[in-house]
Design a protein around this motif. Structure first.
Motif, PDB file in Angstrom:
ATOM      1  N   GLU A  35      58.341  -8.196 -14.584  1.00 55.05           N
ATOM      2  CA  GLU A  35      57.464  -7.991 -15.741  1.00 55.05           C
ATOM      3  C   GLU A  35      57.612  -9.161 -16.710  1.00 55.05           C
ATOM      4  OE1 GLU A  35      57.424  -4.204 -17.886  1.00 55.05           O
ATOM      5  OE2 GLU A  35      58.572  -3.363 -16.248  1.00 55.05           O
ATOM      6  N   ARG A  36      58.871  -9.574 -16.886  1.00 51.28           N
ATOM      7  CA  ARG A  36      59.143 -10.674 -17.815  1.00 51.28           C
ATOM      8  C   ARG A  36      58.392 -11.925 -17.376  1.00 51.28           C
ATOM      9  NH1 ARG A  36      62.336 -14.840 -17.837  1.00 51.28           N
ATOM     10  NH2 ARG A  36      63.176 -15.639 -19.794  1.00 51.28           N
ATOM     11  N   LYS A  37      58.461 -12.174 -16.074  1.00 46.16           N
ATOM     12  CA  LYS A  37      57.785 -13.358 -15.530  1.00 46.16           C
ATOM     13  C   LYS A  37      56.262 -13.243 -15.726  1.00 46.16           C
ATOM     14  CE  LYS A  37      57.837 -15.956 -11.314  1.00 46.16           C
ATOM     15  NZ  LYS A  37      57.881 -15.779  -9.892  1.00 46.16           N
ATOM     16  N   LEU A  38      55.765 -12.027 -15.522  1.00 51.37           N
ATOM     17  CA  LEU A  38      54.319 -11.803 -15.626  1.00 51.37           C
ATOM     18  C   LEU A  38      53.794 -12.028 -17.052  1.00 51.37           C
ATOM     19  CD1 LEU A  38      51.750 -10.449 -14.055  1.00 51.37           C
ATOM     20  CD2 LEU A  38      52.381  -8.440 -15.396  1.00 51.37           C
ATOM     21  N   ILE A  39      54.575 -11.536 -18.047  1.00 47.66           N
ATOM     22  CA  ILE A  39      54.021 -11.527 -19.413  1.00 47.66           C
ATOM     23  C   ILE A  39      54.471 -12.697 -20.285  1.00 47.66           C
ATOM     24  CG2 ILE A  39      53.899  -8.992 -19.375  1.00 47.66           C
ATOM     25  CD1 ILE A  39      56.235  -9.042 -21.449  1.00 47.66           C
ATOM     26  N   ALA A  40      55.526 -13.430 -19.869  1.00 47.15           N
ATOM     27  CA  ALA A  40      56.186 -14.392 -20.773  1.00 47.15           C
ATOM     28  C   ALA A  40      55.212 -15.347 -21.472  1.00 47.15           C
ATOM     29  CB  ALA A  40      57.259 -15.166 -20.017  1.00 47.15           C
ATOM     30  N   SER A  41      54.438 -16.077 -20.680  1.00 52.27           N
ATOM     31  CA  SER A  41      53.570 -17.086 -21.288  1.00 52.27           C
ATOM     32  C   SER A  41      52.458 -16.421 -22.107  1.00 52.27           C
ATOM     33  CB  SER A  41      52.973 -17.962 -20.180  1.00 52.27           C
ATOM     34  OG  SER A  41      51.955 -18.743 -20.693  1.00 52.27           O
ATOM     35  N   SER A  42      51.953 -15.307 -21.570  1.00 55.09           N
ATOM     36  CA  SER A  42      50.847 -14.605 -22.214  1.00 55.09           C
ATOM     37  C   SER A  42      51.255 -14.047 -23.587  1.00 55.09           C
ATOM     38  CB  SER A  42      50.404 -13.476 -21.277  1.00 55.09           C
ATOM     39  OG  SER A  42      49.418 -12.710 -21.850  1.00 55.09           O
ATOM     40  N   ALA A 141      46.011  -3.371 -22.889  1.00 55.49           N
ATOM     41  CA  ALA A 141      46.273  -3.694 -21.480  1.00 55.49           C
ATOM     42  C   ALA A 141      47.750  -4.019 -21.276  1.00 55.49           C
ATOM     43  CB  ALA A 141      45.401  -4.877 -21.049  1.00 55.49           C
ATOM     44  N   LEU A 142      48.324  -4.789 -22.215  1.00 58.21           N
ATOM     45  CA  LEU A 142      49.748  -5.141 -22.101  1.00 58.21           C
ATOM     46  C   LEU A 142      50.603  -3.875 -22.114  1.00 58.21           C
ATOM     47  CD1 LEU A 142      51.942  -7.380 -22.068  1.00 58.21           C
ATOM     48  CD2 LEU A 142      51.815  -7.435 -24.570  1.00 58.21           C
ATOM     49  N   GLU A 143      50.201  -2.930 -22.955  1.00 62.61           N
ATOM     50  CA  GLU A 143      50.940  -1.659 -23.024  1.00 62.61           C
ATOM     51  C   GLU A 143      50.959  -0.971 -21.658  1.00 62.61           C
ATOM     52  OE1 GLU A 143      49.285   1.218 -25.768  1.00 62.61           O
ATOM     53  OE2 GLU A 143      50.526   2.810 -24.882  1.00 62.61           O
ATOM     54  N   SER A 144      49.823  -0.975 -20.981  1.00 61.78           N
ATOM     55  CA  SER A 144      49.818  -0.265 -19.695  1.00 61.78           C
ATOM     56  C   SER A 144      50.328  -1.139 -18.550  1.00 61.78           C
ATOM     57  CB  SER A 144      48.452   0.344 -19.391  1.00 61.78           C
ATOM     58  OG  SER A 144      47.465  -0.629 -19.454  1.00 61.78           O
ATOM     59  N   ALA A 145      50.517  -2.446 -18.807  1.00 60.77           N
ATOM     60  CA  ALA A 145      51.029  -3.320 -17.740  1.00 60.77           C
ATOM     61  C   ALA A 145      52.554  -3.288 -17.664  1.00 60.77           C
ATOM     62  CB  ALA A 145      50.566  -4.764 -17.987  1.00 60.77           C
ATOM     63  N   THR A 146      53.198  -2.704 -18.688  1.00 60.18           N
ATOM     64  CA  THR A 146      54.664  -2.723 -18.711  1.00 60.18           C
ATOM     65  C   THR A 146      55.242  -1.312 -18.700  1.00 60.18           C
ATOM     66  OG1 THR A 146      56.611  -3.454 -19.951  1.00 60.18           O
ATOM     67  CG2 THR A 146      54.715  -2.831 -21.256  1.00 60.18           C
ATOM     68  N   GLY A 147      56.472  -1.208 -18.190  1.00 62.75           N
ATOM     69  CA  GLY A 147      57.168   0.077 -18.246  1.00 62.75           C
ATOM     70  C   GLY A 147      58.176   0.073 -19.385  1.00 62.75           C
ATOM     71  N   VAL A 210      48.181 -10.572 -16.524  1.00 61.10           N
ATOM     72  CA  VAL A 210      48.573  -9.364 -17.267  1.00 61.10           C
ATOM     73  C   VAL A 210      47.426  -8.348 -17.248  1.00 61.10           C
ATOM     74  CG1 VAL A 210      49.153  -8.486 -19.569  1.00 61.10           C
ATOM     75  CG2 VAL A 210      50.136 -10.638 -18.788  1.00 61.10           C
ATOM     76  N   LEU A 211      46.222  -8.832 -17.457  1.00 58.45           N
ATOM     77  CA  LEU A 211      45.062  -7.932 -17.535  1.00 58.45           C
ATOM     78  C   LEU A 211      44.815  -7.251 -16.190  1.00 58.45           C
ATOM     79  CD1 LEU A 211      42.832 -10.307 -19.705  1.00 58.45           C
ATOM     80  CD2 LEU A 211      43.915  -8.186 -20.471  1.00 58.45           C
ATOM     81  N   ARG A 212      45.020  -8.008 -15.114  1.00 62.51           N
ATOM     82  CA  ARG A 212      44.836  -7.419 -13.769  1.00 62.51           C
ATOM     83  C   ARG A 212      45.879  -6.348 -13.514  1.00 62.51           C
ATOM     84  NH1 ARG A 212      43.293 -12.587 -10.806  1.00 62.51           N
ATOM     85  NH2 ARG A 212      41.033 -12.357 -10.608  1.00 62.51           N
ATOM     86  N   ARG A 213      47.136  -6.631 -13.918  1.00 60.14           N
ATOM     87  CA  ARG A 213      48.200  -5.647 -13.725  1.00 60.14           C
ATOM     88  C   ARG A 213      47.856  -4.341 -14.449  1.00 60.14           C
ATOM     89  NH1 ARG A 213      53.878  -5.793 -12.712  1.00 60.14           N
ATOM     90  NH2 ARG A 213      53.373  -7.642 -11.472  1.00 60.14           N
ATOM     91  N   ALA A 214      47.124  -4.468 -15.560  1.00 55.06           N
ATOM     92  CA  ALA A 214      46.728  -3.270 -16.318  1.00 55.06           C
ATOM     93  C   ALA A 214      45.522  -2.578 -15.682  1.00 55.06           C
ATOM     94  CB  ALA A 214      46.415  -3.659 -17.757  1.00 55.06           C
TER      95      ALA A 214
END
Ligand SMILES: [Fe+2]
Ligand SMILES: [Fe+2]
Length: 248
Positions: A35-42, A141-147, A210-214
Motif C-alpha cells: 500500500e505504501r508503495k502504491l500511494i507514496a508519490s500520489s 478513493a484513497l480511503e477505499s484503496a487502503t486498509g 491509487v484510483l484503480r485500486r479503489a
C-alpha cells in the motif's frame, strides 16, 4: 451570497478553528508495504497541494473586499487557508510516520500555482474549487484503496472540511461572476468546464494506480468529478452582486 451568508461562513470557519477536527491516536495505523508503495508519490503530491501560505489569495481577497466593501470575506479566507495548512500538517505527519518522503515540487502543483497567480480573485477561486472538487473524489478513493484505519479517517476528515470549502467557494464564485453579461458569463462557464475536465483527466493519468485500486476506471472517475462540478457549479437561482452583498 449576501452579508448574512458571509457571516454564517465566518462563524463556521471560526468554530472550526477553535475546534479543529483531529484523527484519534487510538486508531490502528498499519500501512502494508504494498500500500505504501502504491500511494507514496500520489499522497505526497496531494500533501504538497494542501500546503500554501495563500499570499496571492489573501491579496486578491483583500483588494476585492476593500473595493466592493464586502465584510467578513478576508477573515473567512484567512481561516480557510489555515484549515488547508492543517490538512497539509495531518498528511505530513502520516507520511513521516510511514517514511513516505514529502515532495517539494511537482509539475501539476506548479501549473496550479502559476494559473492561480495569473489574475484576480475570481480566477483563483475557480482554480481552487476545481482542485478541491477533484480532490474530494480522490480522497474518497484513497480511503477505499487502503486498509489503514488512520489513513481512512484522515481522508474522511479532509473531505468533511472540503465539503464546507467547496460550499463556500461556489457561493463566492457565483457572487464574483454575478455582474457579468450573458455572453461573458457563458464563456466563463465554458472555460471553467474545459479547465475542470482537463484537470480531472490529468489527475486520472497521474494518480490512476491509487484510483484503480479503489475500483475506478477512467470513465467512472471522470464521471464522479463531473457530478461534483455539476452539483456545486451549475448555476441555479438568483445571483447576488457585490453591491447587494455590501447592502447597497
Ligand atoms: Fe484541503
Ligand atoms: Fe479546501
Amino acid at each position: 451570497m449576501g452579508v448574512g451568508d458571509l457571516e454564517i461562513w465566518l462563524n463556521h470557519f471560526e468554530h472550526h478553528s477553535r475546534h479543529p477536527r483531529y484523527v484519534p491516536r487510538s486508531l490502528s495505523d498499519v500501512l502494508r508495504s504494498d500500500e505504501r508503495k502504491l500511494i507514496a508519490s500520489s499522497i505526497a503530491t496531494f500533501q504538497l497541494g494542501e500546503q500554501s501560505e495563500g499570499r496571492t489569495l489573501l491579496l486578491a481577497a483583500e483588494r476585492f473586499a476593500r473595493e466592493k466593501q464586502v465584510p467578513h470575506l478576508l477573515r473567512t479566507i484567512e481561516l480557510l487557508i489555515r484549515e488547508e495548512q492543517r490538512h497539509a500538517a495531518l498528511l505530513r505527519a502520516f507520511m513521516q510516520d510511514h517514511r513516505i518522503p514529502p515532495k517539494s515540487t511537482d509539475w501539476t502543483d506548479r501549473v496550479f500555482r502559476l494559473v492561480r497567480r495569473l489574475a484576480g480573485l475570481q480566477l483563483y477561486v475557480g482554480v481552487l474549487i476545481s482542485a478541491e472538487l477533484i480532490g474530494n473524489v480522490y480522497y474518497r478513493a484513497l480511503e477505499s484503496a487502503t486498509g489503514c484505519e488512520r489513513l481512512q479517517v484522515l481522508c474522511r476528515t479532509i473531505v468533511s472540511d472540503e465539503l464546507a470549502h467547496v460550499g463556500f467557494e461556489s457561493q463566492l464564485l457565483f457572487m464574483l461572476r454575478a455582474d457579468r453579461g450573458a455572453r461573458l458569463s457563458a464563456l466563463t462557464h465554458l472555460a471553467h468546464r474545459i479547465f475542470f475536465a482537463t484537470t480531472a483527466a490529468v489527475v486520472w493519468l497521474t494518480h490512476r494506480s491509487v484510483l484503480r485500486r479503489a475500483g475506478h476506471s477512467s470513465r467512472s472517475f471522470l464521471r464522479a468529478c463531473q457530478a461534483q462540478y455539476n452539483f456545486y457549479l451549475e448555476p441555479t437561482g438568483a445571483l447576488a452582486s457585490p453591491q447587494e452583498i455590501a447592502g447597497r
